[in-house]
Motif scaffolding. Structure first.
Motif, mmCIF file in Angstrom:
data_model
loop_
_atom_site.group_PDB
_atom_site.id
_atom_site.type_symbol
_atom_site.label_atom_id
_atom_site.label_comp_id
_atom_site.label_asym_id
_atom_site.label_seq_id
_atom_site.Cartn_x
_atom_site.Cartn_y
_atom_site.Cartn_z
ATOM 1 N N ASP A 1 0.847 -1.202 0.000
ATOM 2 C CA ASP A 1 0.000 0.000 0.000
ATOM 3 C C ASP A 1 0.880 1.250 0.000
ATOM 4 O O ASP A 1 1.996 1.240 0.539
ATOM 5 C CB ASP A 1 -0.914 0.038 1.223
ATOM 6 N N MET A 2 0.374 2.306 -0.617
ATOM 7 C CA MET A 2 1.144 3.546 -0.744
ATOM 8 C C MET A 2 0.375 4.727 -0.169
ATOM 9 O O MET A 2 -0.862 4.768 -0.228
ATOM 10 C CB MET A 2 1.462 3.836 -2.215
ATOM 11 N N ILE A 3 1.133 5.684 0.372
ATOM 12 C CA ILE A 3 0.556 6.926 0.881
ATOM 13 C C ILE A 3 1.275 8.084 0.218
ATOM 14 O O ILE A 3 2.480 8.282 0.416
ATOM 15 C CB ILE A 3 0.694 7.037 2.407
ATOM 16 N N LEU A 4 0.547 8.847 -0.624
ATOM 17 C CA LEU A 4 1.065 10.082 -1.192
ATOM 18 C C LEU A 4 0.815 11.181 -0.165
ATOM 19 O O LEU A 4 -0.325 11.396 0.258
ATOM 20 C CB LEU A 4 0.372 10.414 -2.513
ATOM 21 N N THR A 5 1.871 11.891 0.220
ATOM 22 C CA THR A 5 1.824 12.680 1.447
ATOM 23 C C THR A 5 1.569 14.173 1.252
ATOM 24 O O THR A 5 1.689 14.940 2.200
ATOM 25 C CB THR A 5 3.136 12.487 2.231
ATOM 26 N N GLY A 6 1.212 14.599 0.042
ATOM 27 C CA GLY A 6 0.938 16.012 -0.192
ATOM 28 C C GLY A 6 2.106 16.736 -0.839
ATOM 29 O O GLY A 6 3.194 16.174 -1.009
ATOM 30 N N THR A 7 1.866 17.999 -1.171
ATOM 31 C CA THR A 7 2.856 18.767 -1.945
ATOM 32 C C THR A 7 3.038 20.158 -1.352
ATOM 33 O O THR A 7 2.094 20.739 -0.802
ATOM 34 C CB THR A 7 2.412 18.873 -3.415
ATOM 35 N N PRO A 8 4.252 20.719 -1.444
ATOM 36 C CA PRO A 8 4.483 22.086 -0.953
ATOM 37 C C PRO A 8 3.994 23.139 -1.948
ATOM 38 O O PRO A 8 3.406 22.821 -2.980
ATOM 39 C CB PRO A 8 6.000 22.137 -0.781
ATOM 40 N N HIS A 9 4.252 24.388 -1.606
ATOM 41 C CA HIS A 9 3.798 25.503 -2.443
ATOM 42 C C HIS A 9 4.529 25.496 -3.788
ATOM 43 O O HIS A 9 5.603 24.902 -3.940
ATOM 44 C CB HIS A 9 4.040 26.843 -1.742
ATOM 45 N N GLY A 10 3.924 26.179 -4.751
ATOM 46 C CA GLY A 10 4.506 26.301 -6.075
ATOM 47 C C GLY A 10 3.557 25.798 -7.136
ATOM 48 O O GLY A 10 3.624 24.635 -7.539
ATOM 49 N N VAL A 11 2.649 26.653 -7.578
ATOM 50 C CA VAL A 11 1.687 26.296 -8.623
ATOM 51 C C VAL A 11 2.168 26.867 -9.945
ATOM 52 O O VAL A 11 2.344 28.084 -10.079
ATOM 53 C CB VAL A 11 0.274 26.830 -8.283
ATOM 54 N N HIS A 12 2.385 25.989 -10.919
ATOM 55 C CA HIS A 12 2.851 26.402 -12.244
ATOM 56 C C HIS A 12 2.039 25.654 -13.284
ATOM 57 O O HIS A 12 2.080 24.423 -13.335
ATOM 58 C CB HIS A 12 4.339 26.096 -12.410
ATOM 59 N N PHE A 13 1.304 26.391 -14.114
ATOM 60 C CA PHE A 13 0.461 25.759 -15.121
ATOM 61 C C PHE A 13 1.303 25.320 -16.317
ATOM 62 O O PHE A 13 2.157 26.067 -16.807
ATOM 63 C CB PHE A 13 -0.642 26.709 -15.555
ATOM 64 N N CYS A 14 1.054 24.103 -16.779
ATOM 65 C CA CYS A 14 1.875 23.480 -17.811
ATOM 66 C C CYS A 14 1.129 23.360 -19.133
ATOM 67 O O CYS A 14 -0.103 23.419 -19.179
ATOM 68 C CB CYS A 14 2.315 22.091 -17.355
ATOM 69 N N SER A 15 1.899 23.151 -20.189
ATOM 70 C CA SER A 15 1.357 23.018 -21.539
ATOM 71 C C SER A 15 1.809 21.690 -22.139
ATOM 72 O O SER A 15 2.806 21.097 -21.715
ATOM 73 C CB SER A 15 1.852 24.165 -22.429
ATOM 74 N N ALA A 16 1.075 21.243 -23.138
ATOM 75 C CA ALA A 16 1.510 20.063 -23.881
ATOM 76 C C ALA A 16 2.890 20.323 -24.471
ATOM 77 O O ALA A 16 3.181 21.419 -24.968
ATOM 78 C CB ALA A 16 0.507 19.745 -24.987
ATOM 79 N N GLY A 17 3.758 19.339 -24.404
ATOM 80 C CA GLY A 17 5.140 19.485 -24.866
ATOM 81 C C GLY A 17 6.121 19.757 -23.743
ATOM 82 O O GLY A 17 7.335 19.630 -23.954
ATOM 83 N N ASP A 18 5.631 20.103 -22.551
ATOM 84 C CA ASP A 18 6.516 20.360 -21.422
ATOM 85 C C ASP A 18 7.132 19.055 -20.905
ATOM 86 O O ASP A 18 6.491 18.002 -20.914
ATOM 87 C CB ASP A 18 5.753 21.029 -20.277
ATOM 88 N N ILE A 19 8.378 19.158 -20.461
ATOM 89 C CA ILE A 19 9.056 18.064 -19.769
ATOM 90 C C ILE A 19 9.111 18.434 -18.296
ATOM 91 O O ILE A 19 9.654 19.471 -17.920
ATOM 92 C CB ILE A 19 10.468 17.829 -20.325
ATOM 93 N N VAL A 20 8.526 17.587 -17.457
ATOM 94 C CA VAL A 20 8.381 17.885 -16.034
ATOM 95 C C VAL A 20 9.209 16.892 -15.227
ATOM 96 O O VAL A 20 9.076 15.680 -15.388
ATOM 97 C CB VAL A 20 6.901 17.821 -15.611
ATOM 98 N N GLU A 21 10.066 17.424 -14.359
ATOM 99 C CA GLU A 21 10.892 16.593 -13.487
ATOM 100 C C GLU A 21 10.523 16.890 -12.039
ATOM 101 O O GLU A 21 10.547 18.044 -11.619
ATOM 102 C CB GLU A 21 12.367 16.901 -13.679
ATOM 103 N N THR A 22 10.178 15.851 -11.300
ATOM 104 C CA THR A 22 9.963 15.988 -9.862
ATOM 105 C C THR A 22 11.050 15.190 -9.164
ATOM 106 O O THR A 22 11.311 14.040 -9.510
ATOM 107 C CB THR A 22 8.574 15.492 -9.454
ATOM 108 N N GLU A 23 11.677 15.792 -8.165
ATOM 109 C CA GLU A 23 12.841 15.171 -7.531
ATOM 110 C C GLU A 23 12.766 15.313 -6.025
ATOM 111 O O GLU A 23 12.373 16.366 -5.503
ATOM 112 C CB GLU A 23 14.124 15.807 -8.051
#
Length: 250
Positions: free
Chosen positions: A214-236
């Motif tokens: 089982d998995m628990i996704l624990t939420g996200t900090p501040h920083g809202v950025h709207f994305c477009s098709a073609g964007d490469i998104v890296e979360t680290e």
């Protein structure tokens, strides 16, 4: 140890990271380049996935909510919502406010029921990274993470690795970041969670029995950025890994 769930030559399997993740050791000992693998979400089929909304005070203020919620906002996610490392996520044509959310994910290692918070981390098998996109146009009742927002096919990237809990001595001291086309758009620390990993396990285990995988996704900090098709998104996330996702037109 870091391990990944991959597909290789028609087989789905778990592989161990070696050479700093540039290579993978398959069951039986064969070594392949990481580039040869098709990355799958590192989730055990049939596992339950719990997700948290509004679990960072700075993100809550950013969205116009009280810094701390009275009770945790928990919702479930279905298996079709997930896509692996280096996978594609469709951006709906009417989703002008679709933004990435970097999240620490705790993976349960043994059955947990009515677990006290001071023992909770001993029930964690490992940690991984999620990019749980939100689509703000689809929210209901000001903030309600309905299926249209949080359970669309392939809108939650997951991986690449599950890192053993023993290699992450303090899950509340990790830096999170998100980059879109190489530009950082989100930065935070797991220290800023309202309910920490141990508290989340304790809370959920009083509601239901948490099972291995089982998995628990624990939420996200501040920083809202709207994305477009073609964007490469890296979360680290520090010490856990860099998860790459490609936004494509639907």
């Amino acid at each position: 140890m870091k391990r990944a769930r991959i597909a290789f030559r028609g087989r789905e399997l778990w592989a161990e990271a070696i050479e700093n993740g540039e290579a993978l050791r398959l069951p039986g000992g064969r070594v392949i380049s990481a580039r040869e693998a098709h990355w799958l979400p590192p989730i055990t089929p049939g596992a339950a996935v719990y997700a948290l909304g509004l679990n960072y005070a700075d993100h809550n203020r950013e969205l116009g909510f009280a810094a701390k919620q009275e009770k945790p906002l928990i919702f479930m996610k279905g298996g079709n919502a997930f896509v692996g490392h280096s996978g594609d996520t469709e951006r709906p044509t009417d989703a002008d406010q679709m933004h990435p959310e970097c999240e620490l994910v705790a993976v349960i290692g043994r059955p947990a029921r009515n677990v006290p918070a001071h023992e909770a981390l001993s029930f964690v098998d490992g940690y991984t990274v999620a990019n749980d996109y939100a689509i703000r146009e689809y929210l209901e009742n000001y903030y309600r993470p309905n299926a249209r927002v949080k359970n669309r096919d392939g809108t939650t990237a997951l991986g690449p690795w599950i890192v053993d809990a023993a290699d992450i001595p303090d899950p509340q001291a990790l830096t999170l970041s998100t980059r879109v086309n190489g530009v950082e758009v989100q930065h935070g620390s797991t220290a800023d969670m309202i309910l920490d990993v141990a508290g989340l396990i304790a809370y959920l285990s009083c509601v239901t029995t948490l099972m291995p995988g089982d998995m628990i996704l624990t939420g996200t900090p501040h920083g809202v950025h709207f994305c477009s098709a073609g964007d490469i998104v890296e979360t680290e996330i520090e010490g856990i890994g860099r998860l790459v996702n490609h936004l494509v037109a639907s």
